[in-house]
Design a protein around this motif. Sequence first.
Motif, PDB file in Angstrom:
ATOM      1  N   LEU A 114       0.853  -1.187   0.000  1.00 48.70           N
ATOM      2  CA  LEU A 114       0.000   0.000   0.000  1.00 48.70           C
ATOM      3  C   LEU A 114       0.892   1.241   0.000  1.00 48.70           C
ATOM      4  O   LEU A 114       0.998   1.954   1.003  1.00 48.70           O
ATOM      5  N   PRO A 115       1.543   1.534  -1.131  1.00 48.16           N
ATOM      6  CA  PRO A 115       2.563   2.590  -1.139  1.00 48.16           C
ATOM      7  C   PRO A 115       2.022   3.999  -0.943  1.00 48.16           C
ATOM      8  O   PRO A 115       2.739   4.871  -0.466  1.00 48.16           O
ATOM      9  N   ARG A 116       0.782   4.236  -1.340  1.00 44.04           N
ATOM     10  CA  ARG A 116       0.149   5.535  -1.163  1.00 44.04           C
ATOM     11  C   ARG A 116      -1.335   5.318  -0.882  1.00 44.04           C
ATOM     12  O   ARG A 116      -1.865   4.234  -1.113  1.00 44.04           O
ATOM     13  N   GLN A 117      -1.992   6.360  -0.424  1.00 39.81           N
ATOM     14  CA  GLN A 117      -3.430   6.262  -0.207  1.00 39.81           C
ATOM     15  C   GLN A 117      -4.127   5.918  -1.524  1.00 39.81           C
ATOM     16  O   GLN A 117      -3.928   6.585  -2.537  1.00 39.81           O
ATOM     17  N   GLY A 118      -4.939   4.880  -1.507  1.00 41.95           N
ATOM     18  CA  GLY A 118      -5.680   4.466  -2.698  1.00 41.95           C
ATOM     19  C   GLY A 118      -4.932   3.518  -3.606  1.00 41.95           C
ATOM     20  O   GLY A 118      -5.509   2.990  -4.545  1.00 41.95           O
ATOM     21  N   TRP A 119      -3.634   3.299  -3.335  1.00 38.16           N
ATOM     22  CA  TRP A 119      -2.846   2.388  -4.168  1.00 38.16           C
ATOM     23  C   TRP A 119      -2.783   1.015  -3.494  1.00 38.16           C
ATOM     24  O   TRP A 119      -2.559   0.914  -2.288  1.00 38.16           O
ATOM     25  N   VAL A 120      -2.954  -0.043  -4.295  1.00 40.07           N
ATOM     26  CA  VAL A 120      -2.846  -1.423  -3.809  1.00 40.07           C
ATOM     27  C   VAL A 120      -2.053  -2.214  -4.839  1.00 40.07           C
ATOM     28  O   VAL A 120      -2.409  -2.225  -6.024  1.00 40.07           O
ATOM     29  N   GLU A 121      -0.979  -2.866  -4.399  1.00 42.82           N
ATOM     30  CA  GLU A 121      -0.111  -3.596  -5.317  1.00 42.82           C
ATOM     31  C   GLU A 121       0.218  -4.988  -4.770  1.00 42.82           C
ATOM     32  O   GLU A 121       0.156  -5.229  -3.563  1.00 42.82           O
ATOM     33  N   HIS A 122       0.564  -5.895  -5.689  1.00 40.06           N
ATOM     34  CA  HIS A 122       1.073  -7.223  -5.356  1.00 40.06           C
ATOM     35  C   HIS A 122       2.383  -7.450  -6.106  1.00 40.06           C
ATOM     36  O   HIS A 122       2.621  -6.830  -7.152  1.00 40.06           O
ATOM     37  N   ASP A 123       3.184  -8.349  -5.584  1.00 42.67           N
ATOM     38  CA  ASP A 123       4.417  -8.760  -6.258  1.00 42.67           C
ATOM     39  C   ASP A 123       4.089  -9.950  -7.156  1.00 42.67           C
ATOM     40  O   ASP A 123       3.802 -11.046  -6.650  1.00 42.67           O
ATOM     41  N   PRO A 124       4.108  -9.794  -8.482  1.00 39.81           N
ATOM     42  CA  PRO A 124       3.747 -10.915  -9.365  1.00 39.81           C
ATOM     43  C   PRO A 124       4.641 -12.133  -9.191  1.00 39.81           C
ATOM     44  O   PRO A 124       4.173 -13.274  -9.312  1.00 39.81           O
ATOM     45  N   GLU A 125       5.916 -11.908  -8.901  1.00 33.63           N
ATOM     46  CA  GLU A 125       6.825 -13.044  -8.725  1.00 33.63           C
ATOM     47  C   GLU A 125       6.493 -13.814  -7.449  1.00 33.63           C
ATOM     48  O   GLU A 125       6.626 -15.043  -7.417  1.00 33.63           O
ATOM     49  N   GLU A 126       6.066 -13.103  -6.396  1.00 34.36           N
ATOM     50  CA  GLU A 126       5.626 -13.794  -5.183  1.00 34.36           C
ATOM     51  C   GLU A 126       4.387 -14.644  -5.475  1.00 34.36           C
ATOM     52  O   GLU A 126       4.271 -15.778  -5.000  1.00 34.36           O
ATOM     53  N   ILE A 127       3.467 -14.107  -6.262  1.00 34.88           N
ATOM     54  CA  ILE A 127       2.266 -14.872  -6.639  1.00 34.88           C
ATOM     55  C   ILE A 127       2.654 -16.124  -7.410  1.00 34.88           C
ATOM     56  O   ILE A 127       2.119 -17.216  -7.148  1.00 34.88           O
ATOM     57  N   TRP A 128       3.596 -16.020  -8.331  1.00 36.39           N
ATOM     58  CA  TRP A 128       4.025 -17.186  -9.094  1.00 36.39           C
ATOM     59  C   TRP A 128       4.733 -18.199  -8.183  1.00 36.39           C
ATOM     60  O   TRP A 128       4.488 -19.407  -8.279  1.00 36.39           O
ATOM     61  N   ARG A 129       5.590 -17.722  -7.277  1.00 43.34           N
ATOM     62  CA  ARG A 129       6.240 -18.643  -6.338  1.00 43.34           C
ATOM     63  C   ARG A 129       5.205 -19.367  -5.483  1.00 43.34           C
ATOM     64  O   ARG A 129       5.294 -20.582  -5.265  1.00 43.34           O
ATOM     65  N   ASN A 130       4.225 -18.629  -4.990  1.00 42.81           N
ATOM     66  CA  ASN A 130       3.194 -19.249  -4.150  1.00 42.81           C
ATOM     67  C   ASN A 130       2.348 -20.238  -4.935  1.00 42.81           C
ATOM     68  O   ASN A 130       1.875 -21.234  -4.371  1.00 42.81           O
ATOM     69  N   THR A 131       2.137 -19.978  -6.200  1.00 45.08           N
ATOM     70  CA  THR A 131       1.391 -20.916  -7.038  1.00 45.08           C
ATOM     71  C   THR A 131       2.134 -22.237  -7.145  1.00 45.08           C
ATOM     72  O   THR A 131       1.552 -23.314  -6.972  1.00 45.08           O
ATOM     73  N   ARG A 132       3.424 -22.160  -7.417  1.00 46.09           N
ATOM     74  CA  ARG A 132       4.213 -23.396  -7.495  1.00 46.09           C
ATOM     75  C   ARG A 132       4.247 -24.113  -6.148  1.00 46.09           C
ATOM     76  O   ARG A 132       4.134 -25.341  -6.083  1.00 46.09           O
ATOM     77  N   ARG A 133       4.427 -23.354  -5.068  1.00 42.45           N
ATOM     78  CA  ARG A 133       4.453 -23.956  -3.734  1.00 42.45           C
ATOM     79  C   ARG A 133       3.136 -24.659  -3.426  1.00 42.45           C
ATOM     80  O   ARG A 133       3.117 -25.763  -2.863  1.00 42.45           O
ATOM     81  N   ALA A 134       2.030 -24.013  -3.784  1.00 45.64           N
ATOM     82  CA  ALA A 134       0.721 -24.597  -3.487  1.00 45.64           C
ATOM     83  C   ALA A 134       0.483 -25.867  -4.295  1.00 45.64           C
ATOM     84  O   ALA A 134      -0.102 -26.837  -3.786  1.00 45.64           O
ATOM     85  N   ILE A 135       0.923 -25.867  -5.547  1.00 43.57           N
ATOM     86  CA  ILE A 135       0.788 -27.086  -6.363  1.00 43.57           C
ATOM     87  C   ILE A 135       1.573 -28.227  -5.721  1.00 43.57           C
ATOM     88  O   ILE A 135       1.057 -29.346  -5.537  1.00 43.57           O
ATOM     89  N   VAL A 136       2.825 -27.957  -5.371  1.00 40.32           N
ATOM     90  CA  VAL A 136       3.678 -28.993  -4.784  1.00 40.32           C
ATOM     91  C   VAL A 136       3.112 -29.473  -3.454  1.00 40.32           C
ATOM     92  O   VAL A 136       3.055 -30.685  -3.183  1.00 40.32           O
ATOM     93  N   GLU A 137       2.659 -28.543  -2.608  1.00 38.62           N
ATOM     94  CA  GLU A 137       2.116 -28.909  -1.309  1.00 38.62           C
ATOM     95  C   GLU A 137       0.844 -29.736  -1.453  1.00 38.62           C
ATOM     96  O   GLU A 137       0.646 -30.724  -0.723  1.00 38.62           O
ATOM     97  N   ALA A 138      -0.039 -29.355  -2.379  1.00 33.79           N
ATOM     98  CA  ALA A 138      -1.283 -30.103  -2.567  1.00 33.79           C
ATOM     99  C   ALA A 138      -1.003 -31.527  -3.038  1.00 33.79           C
ATOM    100  O   ALA A 138      -1.679 -32.479  -2.617  1.00 33.79           O
ATOM    101  N   LEU A 139      -0.013 -31.692  -3.887  1.00 36.36           N
ATOM    102  CA  LEU A 139       0.352 -33.036  -4.349  1.00 36.36           C
ATOM    103  C   LEU A 139       1.022 -33.836  -3.234  1.00 36.36           C
ATOM    104  O   LEU A 139       0.676 -34.999  -2.985  1.00 36.36           O
ATOM    105  N   ALA A 140       1.964 -33.199  -2.540  1.00 36.36           N
ATOM    106  CA  ALA A 140       2.772 -33.928  -1.560  1.00 36.36           C
ATOM    107  C   ALA A 140       1.983 -34.283  -0.315  1.00 36.36           C
ATOM    108  O   ALA A 140       2.208 -35.343   0.290  1.00 36.36           O
ATOM    109  N   SER A 141       1.057 -33.428   0.107  1.00 35.75           N
ATOM    110  CA  SER A 141       0.371 -33.659   1.380  1.00 35.75           C
ATOM    111  C   SER A 141      -0.458 -34.939   1.368  1.00 35.75           C
ATOM    112  O   SER A 141      -0.686 -35.543   2.417  1.00 35.75           O
ATOM    113  N   LYS A 142      -0.908 -35.355   0.208  1.00 34.28           N
ATOM    114  CA  LYS A 142      -1.671 -36.607   0.097  1.00 34.28           C
ATOM    115  C   LYS A 142      -0.953 -37.636  -0.778  1.00 34.28           C
ATOM    116  O   LYS A 142      -1.565 -38.614  -1.210  1.00 34.28           O
TER     117      LYS A 142
END
Length: 480
Positions: free
Chosen positions: A37-65
Amino acid sequence: MPLVAAIDQGTTSTRVFITDDHGQVVSQAQFEHKQYLPRQGWVEHDPEEIWRNTRRAIVEALASKDIDERDVVALGITNQRETAVVWEKATGKPIYNAIVWQDTRTNHDGDPYAYQQKTGLLHNSYPAGPKWAWILDNVPNARERAERGELLVGTIDTWLIWNLTDGALHVTDVTNASRTLLMDLQTLNWDEELCEAVGVPVGVLPEIGASIGKIGSVRARGPLANTPITGVLGDQQAALFGQGCLEENSAKMTYGTGLFMVLNTGTQLNISDTGLLTTVAYQVAGQPPVYALEGSVAVGGSLVQWLRDQLGIIRTAEETEALASQVPDSGGVTIVPAFSGLFAPRWRPDARGIITGLTRFVDRRHIARAALEATCLQTLEVVRAMGGEPTQLKVDGGMTSNDLLMQMQADILGFDVVRPANIETTVMGAASAAAMGISLIDAPFTLGTPTTFQNEMAGPDRDRLIAKWEDAVLRSYNQA
């Protein structure tokens, strides 16, 4: 047993569900990402963090079961929609953070209805197109690089598919493309005049395809190698699909970070004059598109997050139900959560959040109840803008696990609220689309036996509550 994987990339987290061919959830994983939230009214995400979390979630969902990824026969994707990313074609590196759908920096001072007939959208801070243009205009040399073909743009579905396929596919589906202010709803193509007016070169845009059908395959290395990607839907369209609202005039309301009502209008394209947006609901490959009307409210569950994270009056989101249940009403308090202005049906970017009716009597229990009331009253406004005389509202999303909220919603609407047994309709919609995309099933997965909440509020009590809300909303105007 064939399994289906679904990625649900949302505003606050990324989840992966794996289901069997009957729609029973076998495994799941979830990772939150940071809100910038760098300024009032601004909202941002880190696209690379989203991609890392996507891969992590895929691996975790497969591995947990201990799932063999070769048993996964299809992958579906659903995503936060208007969030905009720009990245380098050669390296895959974003040139700026993703600008989130809630962000207000691209609010437009001109005629908001200028492109509505062609796009179904208002020209305001909501669509993705102006966000891409902002990045191109504000990152040094970005516009020149875009004109030279060095940059690509996309919503989150496009960003994920590009990474999942090692840059082989730069694509989006019609539901996400319909949220950009750049696609003609009739032709389902990028419109060159719109692109020029908004400031996005056509050459940086992804190819538009159907929502359901073979889109591509996951890269050979990494998790889910070579799995076909056969379903892509924006999150609210995925929830509509997951609720099985495939018939004309069927509708659902999703209670997530924001609140979103979507009404299936069939193959008929209707442009609203009551503050609603027109969008593509979904398209099966080789078939005409199905359209929808949508009422989008910026702040739903994020109001509860604000109580937790900014004010610190609750420790967990679930605590709101216990607190609010301890008092019969909000003690005269009304909250208008216009943190990013007000979206449908009012579209007032100048509005700001306010709390009215505070007295010494009020404590955090009343504040919690007023927050739930705000959710219900915003929903009422959207339902009324849809028109007709509904007798029930299908609901889904994380907030609907709150029984008190659902009862309050039935009371404020004055008719039944119907909650499915499985409230994860967004990710289940993506799983259903993927399964249908390979002809594994011919209709969306069932969501179990629903629970119905019936109105218990007297009409005069409802009228007084609504009148207080109307007064508070007017007070929120002209604050920007």
